[in-house]
Design an enzyme around this catalytic site. Structure first.
Site, PDB file in Angstrom:
ATOM      1  CG  HIS A 293      -5.040  -5.901   4.357  1.00 29.35           C
ATOM      2  ND1 HIS A 293      -5.554  -7.006   3.734  1.00 29.35           N
ATOM      3  CD2 HIS A 293      -4.925  -6.241   5.678  1.00 29.35           C
ATOM      4  CE1 HIS A 293      -5.729  -7.973   4.629  1.00 29.35           C
ATOM      5  NE2 HIS A 293      -5.362  -7.534   5.810  1.00 29.35           N
TER       6      HIS A 293
ATOM      7  CG  ASP B  32      -6.500  -9.960   0.946  1.00 35.54           C
ATOM      8  OD1 ASP B  32      -6.997  -9.631  -0.139  1.00 35.54           O
ATOM      9  OD2 ASP B  32      -5.766  -9.204   1.625  1.00 35.54           O
TER      10      ASP B  32
ATOM     11  CG  HIS C 205      -5.465  -8.699  -3.578  1.00 35.64           C
ATOM     12  ND1 HIS C 205      -6.583  -8.125  -3.022  1.00 35.64           N
ATOM     13  CD2 HIS C 205      -5.535  -8.460  -4.909  1.00 35.64           C
ATOM     14  CE1 HIS C 205      -7.311  -7.549  -3.967  1.00 35.64           C
ATOM     15  NE2 HIS C 205      -6.704  -7.739  -5.140  1.00 35.64           N
TER      16      HIS C 205
ATOM     17  CG  ASP D 294      -2.498  -7.722   0.694  1.00 36.57           C
ATOM     18  OD1 ASP D 294      -2.684  -7.519  -0.534  1.00 36.57           O
ATOM     19  OD2 ASP D 294      -3.389  -7.519   1.540  1.00 36.57           O
TER      20      ASP D 294
ATOM     21  CG  HIS E  15      -3.632  -1.786  -0.572  1.00 34.94           C
ATOM     22  ND1 HIS E  15      -4.976  -1.693  -0.838  1.00 34.94           N
ATOM     23  CD2 HIS E  15      -3.013  -1.846  -1.772  1.00 34.94           C
ATOM     24  CE1 HIS E  15      -5.146  -1.715  -2.153  1.00 34.94           C
ATOM     25  NE2 HIS E  15      -3.984  -1.792  -2.736  1.00 34.94           N
TER      26      HIS E  15
ATOM     27  CG  ASP F 159      -8.788  -7.092   1.881  1.00 32.83           C
ATOM     28  OD1 ASP F 159      -9.842  -6.586   1.469  1.00 32.83           O
ATOM     29  OD2 ASP F 159      -7.661  -6.730   1.489  1.00 32.83           O
TER      30      ASP F 159
ATOM     31  CG  ASP G 195      -9.807  -7.497  -1.404  1.00 33.33           C
ATOM     32  OD1 ASP G 195      -9.486  -8.628  -1.018  1.00 33.33           O
ATOM     33  OD2 ASP G 195      -8.978  -6.569  -1.585  1.00 33.33           O
TER      34      ASP G 195
ATOM     35  CD  GLU H 163      -7.635  -2.531   1.295  1.00 30.59           C
ATOM     36  OE1 GLU H 163      -8.226  -1.740   0.509  1.00 30.59           O
ATOM     37  OE2 GLU H 163      -6.407  -2.486   1.518  1.00 30.59           O
TER      38      GLU H 163
HETATM   39  N1  LIG Z   1      -5.006  -5.177   0.383  1.00 32.97           N
HETATM   40  C1  LIG Z   1      -5.252  -5.125  -0.902  1.00 32.97           C
HETATM   41  N2  LIG Z   1      -6.436  -4.815  -1.338  1.00 32.97           N
HETATM   42  N3  LIG Z   1      -4.258  -5.403  -1.727  1.00 32.97           N
HETATM   43  C2  LIG Z   1      -4.325  -5.358  -3.155  1.00 32.97           C
HETATM   44  C3  LIG Z   1      -2.990  -5.583  -3.773  1.00 32.97           C
HETATM   45  C4  LIG Z   1      -3.060  -5.628  -5.280  1.00 32.97           C
HETATM   46  C5  LIG Z   1      -1.739  -5.923  -5.972  1.00 32.97           C
HETATM   47  N4  LIG Z   1      -1.283  -7.237  -5.672  1.00 32.97           N
HETATM   48  C6  LIG Z   1      -0.680  -4.884  -5.568  1.00 32.97           C
HETATM   49  O1  LIG Z   1       0.342  -5.211  -5.054  1.00 32.97           O
HETATM   50  O2  LIG Z   1      -0.879  -3.729  -5.777  1.00 32.97           O
HETATM   51 MN   LIG Z   2      -5.564  -7.205   1.516  1.00 36.18          MN
END
Ligand SMILES: NC(=[NH2+])NCCC[C@H](N)C(=O)O
Ligand SMILES: [Mn+2]
Length: 232
Positions: A19, A43, A45, A47, A60, A151, A153, A196
């Site tokens: 990402h 998403d 998350h 991010d 990411h 994303d 996920d 992702e």
């Molecule tokens: N784009 C993603 N899949 N991001 C996941 C981030 C997970 C977690 N918040 C981190 O900073 O590591």
């Molecule tokens: Mn993401």
């Protein structure tokens, strides 16, 4: 690239990759248009970490915080990132599907009263209402250029198993397709990221499931109607 595509009036489609590619795609988008950019981040998350708040150190998990002006001061010096300066306002950024936040991310979402909708809101209000609320808040007059950063996920792990940081309890493919239908009908879409997807994280069948889910999302966004076309 994204800048050129957008400035020629076309919609930029970016397939990731992790990402962090969105730092470049959103930056290019905002430099390719005279309009203000609204960013819809679908998403699990947010991010929103900086290099100092991140528990993992993974880039990411940081793209959104590099993109918004309000967090510029929270960043330590970023020697490799001189090419990029934040160009977005955090109140033009909305989130759908959140269910795994770090403490700093939670604090930022509260501090700026960000249009952030987690799976609880999706369950409580339904995906249609949540999508409309998010779009209304980040692009109230509908005049901004919309960047949709999707994303995989955000989807439930059953729909998109091949991704690096899956979190259970996510969007159904049908819910994601409803987001796409609503975004499509606004006529504001100017750039898309789908990120992702990592086919190496699973067997062939799981890779196929993940890729097909992404294809459904993209096709829906570009006009495929569920009623009058055969599934693919
Ligand atoms: N784009 C993603 N899949 N991001 C996941 C981030 C997970 C977690 N918040 C981190 O900073 O590591
Ligand atoms: Mn993401």
């Amino acid at each position: 690239m994204v800048k050129e595509v957008v400035s020629s009036g076309r919609i930029a489609v970016n397939l990731g990759g992790d990402h962090s590619v969105a730092v470049g795609t959103v930056d290019g988008h905002s430099r390719g248009t005279d309009k203000r950019v609204s960013l819809l981040w679908v998403d699990a998350h947010a991010d929103l970490n900086t290099s100092s708040s991140s528990p993992s150190g993974n880039a990411h998990g940081m793209p959104v915080s590099l993109l918004v002006k309000e967090l510029e001061e929270d960043w330590p010096d970023t020697p490799a990132m001189e090419w990029q300066r934040p160009r977005l306002l955090i109140n033009n950024v909305g989130f759908i599907g959140l269910r795994d936040l770090d403490p700093y991310e939670r604090e930022v979402l509260k501090r700026f009263n960000v249009a952030a909708y987690g799976m609880e809101e999706v369950d409580r209000y339904g995906i249609v209402e949540v999508t409309k609320m998010a779009l209304n808040r980040i692009n109230p007059d509908g005049v901004n250029a919309l960047h949709l950063s999707f994303d995989v996920d955000s989807l439930d792990i059953h729909e998109a198993p091949c991704t690096g940081t899956p979190v259970r309890g996510g969007l159904s493919l049908r819910e994601a397709m409803q987001v796409m239908e609503i975004v499509r009908d606004t006529g504001t879409l100017s750039a898309l990221d789908v990120v992702e997807i990592n086919p190496l994280l699973g067997n062939d069948r799981q890779a196929e499931t993940t890729v097909r889910a992404a294809v459904h999302v993209i096709k829906t966004l570009f006009g495929r109607c569920r009623f009058d076309s055969a599934p693919s």
